[in-house]
Design a protein around this motif. Structure first.
Motif, PDB file in Angstrom:
ATOM      1  N   GLN A 124     -14.958  26.880  -4.577  1.00 42.80           N
ATOM      2  CA  GLN A 124     -14.042  26.520  -5.657  1.00 42.80           C
ATOM      3  C   GLN A 124     -13.961  27.693  -6.611  1.00 42.80           C
ATOM      4  N   ASP A 125     -12.777  27.987  -7.103  1.00 46.13           N
ATOM      5  CA  ASP A 125     -12.588  29.138  -7.971  1.00 46.13           C
ATOM      6  C   ASP A 125     -13.263  28.939  -9.322  1.00 46.13           C
ATOM      7  N   ALA A 126     -13.604  30.061  -9.942  1.00 47.43           N
ATOM      8  CA  ALA A 126     -14.214  30.027 -11.262  1.00 47.43           C
ATOM      9  C   ALA A 126     -13.219  29.544 -12.305  1.00 47.43           C
ATOM     10  N   ILE A 127     -13.726  28.768 -13.266  1.00 52.11           N
ATOM     11  CA  ILE A 127     -12.928  28.341 -14.412  1.00 52.11           C
ATOM     12  C   ILE A 127     -13.255  29.209 -15.625  1.00 52.11           C
ATOM     13  N   TYR A 128     -14.554  29.494 -15.806  1.00 53.48           N
ATOM     14  CA  TYR A 128     -15.011  30.290 -16.945  1.00 53.48           C
ATOM     15  C   TYR A 128     -16.288  30.995 -16.508  1.00 53.48           C
ATOM     16  N   LYS A 129     -16.208  32.274 -16.193  1.00 56.74           N
ATOM     17  CA  LYS A 129     -17.301  32.981 -15.531  1.00 56.74           C
ATOM     18  C   LYS A 129     -18.603  33.096 -16.331  1.00 56.74           C
ATOM     19  N   PRO A 130     -18.570  33.187 -17.658  1.00 58.80           N
ATOM     20  CA  PRO A 130     -19.863  33.269 -18.360  1.00 58.80           C
ATOM     21  C   PRO A 130     -20.771  32.066 -18.152  1.00 58.80           C
ATOM     22  N   SER A 131     -20.209  30.911 -17.781  1.00 57.05           N
ATOM     23  CA  SER A 131     -20.994  29.695 -17.586  1.00 57.05           C
ATOM     24  C   SER A 131     -21.259  29.455 -16.109  1.00 57.05           C
ATOM     25  N   CYS A 132     -22.522  29.307 -15.740  1.00 59.19           N
ATOM     26  CA  CYS A 132     -22.879  29.092 -14.336  1.00 59.19           C
ATOM     27  C   CYS A 132     -22.190  27.852 -13.768  1.00 59.19           C
ATOM     28  N   TYR A 133     -22.155  26.784 -14.539  1.00 58.98           N
ATOM     29  CA  TYR A 133     -21.590  25.543 -14.026  1.00 58.98           C
ATOM     30  C   TYR A 133     -20.071  25.563 -13.945  1.00 58.98           C
ATOM     31  N   LEU A 134     -19.441  26.588 -14.559  1.00 57.25           N
ATOM     32  CA  LEU A 134     -17.990  26.711 -14.495  1.00 57.25           C
ATOM     33  C   LEU A 134     -17.540  27.924 -13.694  1.00 57.25           C
ATOM     34  N   ARG A 135     -18.499  28.636 -13.091  1.00 57.83           N
ATOM     35  CA  ARG A 135     -18.154  29.749 -12.216  1.00 57.83           C
ATOM     36  C   ARG A 135     -17.656  29.209 -10.872  1.00 57.83           C
ATOM     37  N   SER A 194     -39.384  21.595 -17.625  1.00 54.88           N
ATOM     38  CA  SER A 194     -38.302  21.430 -18.595  1.00 54.88           C
ATOM     39  C   SER A 194     -38.475  22.458 -19.706  1.00 54.88           C
ATOM     40  N   TRP A 195     -37.506  22.516 -20.594  1.00 56.12           N
ATOM     41  CA  TRP A 195     -37.395  23.588 -21.573  1.00 56.12           C
ATOM     42  C   TRP A 195     -37.528  23.034 -22.987  1.00 56.12           C
ATOM     43  N   GLU A 196     -38.409  23.609 -23.766  1.00 57.20           N
ATOM     44  CA  GLU A 196     -38.616  23.194 -25.153  1.00 57.20           C
ATOM     45  C   GLU A 196     -38.868  24.427 -26.016  1.00 57.20           C
ATOM     46  N   PRO A 197     -37.907  24.799 -26.878  1.00 50.00           N
ATOM     47  CA  PRO A 197     -36.663  24.090 -27.178  1.00 50.00           C
ATOM     48  C   PRO A 197     -35.630  24.258 -26.058  1.00 50.00           C
ATOM     49  N   SER A 198     -34.531  23.533 -26.169  1.00 46.03           N
ATOM     50  CA  SER A 198     -33.419  23.727 -25.231  1.00 46.03           C
ATOM     51  C   SER A 198     -33.049  25.208 -25.213  1.00 46.03           C
ATOM     52  N   THR A 199     -32.689  25.706 -24.013  1.00 46.25           N
ATOM     53  CA  THR A 199     -32.564  27.154 -23.822  1.00 46.25           C
ATOM     54  C   THR A 199     -31.315  27.510 -23.039  1.00 46.25           C
ATOM     55  N   LEU A 200     -30.687  28.601 -23.439  1.00 49.16           N
ATOM     56  CA  LEU A 200     -29.632  29.229 -22.650  1.00 49.16           C
ATOM     57  C   LEU A 200     -30.262  30.377 -21.873  1.00 49.16           C
ATOM     58  N   SER A 201     -30.234  30.285 -20.544  1.00 49.47           N
ATOM     59  CA  SER A 201     -30.738  31.397 -19.729  1.00 49.47           C
ATOM     60  C   SER A 201     -29.543  32.191 -19.204  1.00 49.47           C
ATOM     61  N   LEU A 202     -29.494  33.463 -19.560  1.00 52.55           N
ATOM     62  CA  LEU A 202     -28.402  34.326 -19.134  1.00 52.55           C
ATOM     63  C   LEU A 202     -28.647  34.841 -17.729  1.00 52.55           C
ATOM     64  N   THR A 245     -32.303  36.340 -11.920  1.00 52.71           N
ATOM     65  CA  THR A 245     -31.247  36.062 -10.956  1.00 52.71           C
ATOM     66  C   THR A 245     -29.876  36.233 -11.599  1.00 52.71           C
ATOM     67  N   GLY A 246     -28.866  36.442 -10.760  1.00 53.57           N
ATOM     68  CA  GLY A 246     -27.515  36.669 -11.255  1.00 53.57           C
ATOM     69  C   GLY A 246     -26.793  35.377 -11.597  1.00 53.57           C
ATOM     70  N   GLY A 247     -25.474  35.504 -11.725  1.00 54.70           N
ATOM     71  CA  GLY A 247     -24.660  34.347 -12.068  1.00 54.70           C
ATOM     72  C   GLY A 247     -24.444  34.233 -13.560  1.00 54.70           C
ATOM     73  N   GLY A 248     -23.851  33.119 -13.952  1.00 49.06           N
ATOM     74  CA  GLY A 248     -23.548  32.891 -15.353  1.00 49.06           C
ATOM     75  C   GLY A 248     -24.693  32.224 -16.084  1.00 49.06           C
ATOM     76  N   GLY A 249     -24.507  32.064 -17.387  1.00 49.70           N
ATOM     77  CA  GLY A 249     -25.527  31.438 -18.211  1.00 49.70           C
ATOM     78  C   GLY A 249     -25.623  29.940 -17.955  1.00 49.70           C
ATOM     79  N   ILE A 250     -26.825  29.406 -18.108  1.00 50.68           N
ATOM     80  CA  ILE A 250     -27.062  27.975 -17.935  1.00 50.68           C
ATOM     81  C   ILE A 250     -27.687  27.430 -19.206  1.00 50.68           C
ATOM     82  N   TYR A 251     -27.068  26.410 -19.767  1.00 48.82           N
ATOM     83  CA  TYR A 251     -27.679  25.717 -20.896  1.00 48.82           C
ATOM     84  C   TYR A 251     -28.645  24.678 -20.342  1.00 48.82           C
ATOM     85  N   HIS A 252     -29.945  24.878 -20.613  1.00 47.87           N
ATOM     86  CA  HIS A 252     -30.991  23.967 -20.141  1.00 47.87           C
ATOM     87  C   HIS A 252     -31.375  23.043 -21.291  1.00 47.87           C
TER      88      HIS A 252
END
Length: 278
Positions: free
Chosen positions: A136-147, A45-53, A79-86
């Motif tokens: 499924q098509d991307a909704i918002y590409k900068p975000s991994c969970y919405l790509r 897990s991540w401490e502090p909470s982290t955005l990985s680009l 790795t590629g893809g969008g950012g993930i808020y951990h």
């Protein structure tokens, strides 16, 4: 149990660490796999909470003021893809590290192999999860969970319904010095305001909630139970022995985190350090 379980593996249930150190530890584990014939699976897990680009992600997609105000760290993955808020609580992450010569050379086949224990872990958690049945098509590409959702490496739940299911896990691979490293993020819970808040642009929280689900939402179990299920599944998959990082590995990871994964040059511009002496 996988076909290469007769090799030497270790399972590390890692302490919470900052994002730069977590990314550095993957490269150190790759060095250990080659130098000492020791492979690694770990849960962390991540401490502090982290955005990985993602590797190619433009730093301008980040709301830097929001991250600073909320105490959210920012690093960049290999790795590629969008950012993930951990999120420190809502995210559960894992890593698998093995020599490339021992795993399928075909990327899709390797994903299928390395995701076996992840899907088994969901089953143990009581979550009906599987690879996405269709894109499924991307909704918002900068975000991994919405790509866009890719059936090769994105896991959704529930999987047995007629609908597309919500994304519950994203997984990615890269090769480093003849070693394959796969890491992934599992949504234990949802923090929609932070997931969209770390990015520039106007994305409504409801958009995130429409696309993403969580272990807690699907199965209602405690976080510790989910972590235990993931660790047990990974360990049994490769017959790993419970272990910890060596002191030398932690020292090397701290140096690499400072020189690379925590440095502005890497995080904002993907600029590699000239060298890291160890």
């Amino acid at each position: 149990m996988s076909d290469f379980a007769d090799e030497q593996w270790r399972l590390i249930r890692d302490d919470p660490r900052d994002g730069a150190t977590q990314m550095a530890l993957e490269e150190i584990a790759a060095e250990t796999a080659l130098a000492d014939d020791l492979r690694t699976v770990r849960v962390y897990s991540w401490e502090p909470s982290t955005l990985s680009l993602g590797y190619h992600q433009d730093a301008d997609t980040v709301d830097w003021e929001y991250c600073e105000r909320e105490g959210i760290d920012v690093t960049r993955r290999q790795t590629g893809g969008g950012g993930i808020y951990h999120d420190r609580y809502a995210d559960i992450s894992y890593t698998i590290v093995a020599p490339a010569a021992e795993v399928p050379g075909d990327l899709m086949a390797c994903y299928e192999l390395f995701c076996e224990p992840i899907l088994e872990a969901f089953d143990r958690m009581g979550v009906d999860a599987d690879f996405a049945a269709s894109e499924q098509d991307a909704i918002y590409k900068p975000s991994c969970y919405l790509r866009d959702i890719n059936p090769a490496h994105d896991i959704v739940a529930p999987a047995s319904t007629d609908g597309p299911g919500g994304k519950i896990s994203g997984n990615a691979q890269y090769r480093q010095r003849d070693v394959v490293i796969q890491h992934g993020s599992i949504s234990y819970d949802l923090e929609p305001s932070r997931h969209v808040g770390v990015f520039e642009g106007d994305v409504d929280e409801s958009t995130f909630l429409d696309r993403v689900t969580s272990v807690r939402e699907q199965a209602g179990i405690e976080r510790d139970e989910a972590v235990d299920a993931l660790a047990a599944s990974l360990g049994e998959w490769c017959d790993a022995e419970s272990s910890d990082w060596r002191r030398s590995e932690l020292e090397a990871a701290r140096e690499l985190a400072e020189a690379k994964f925590g440095a502005d040059g890497w995080v904002r511009e993907r600029s590699e350090p000239e060298s890291v002496e160890r």
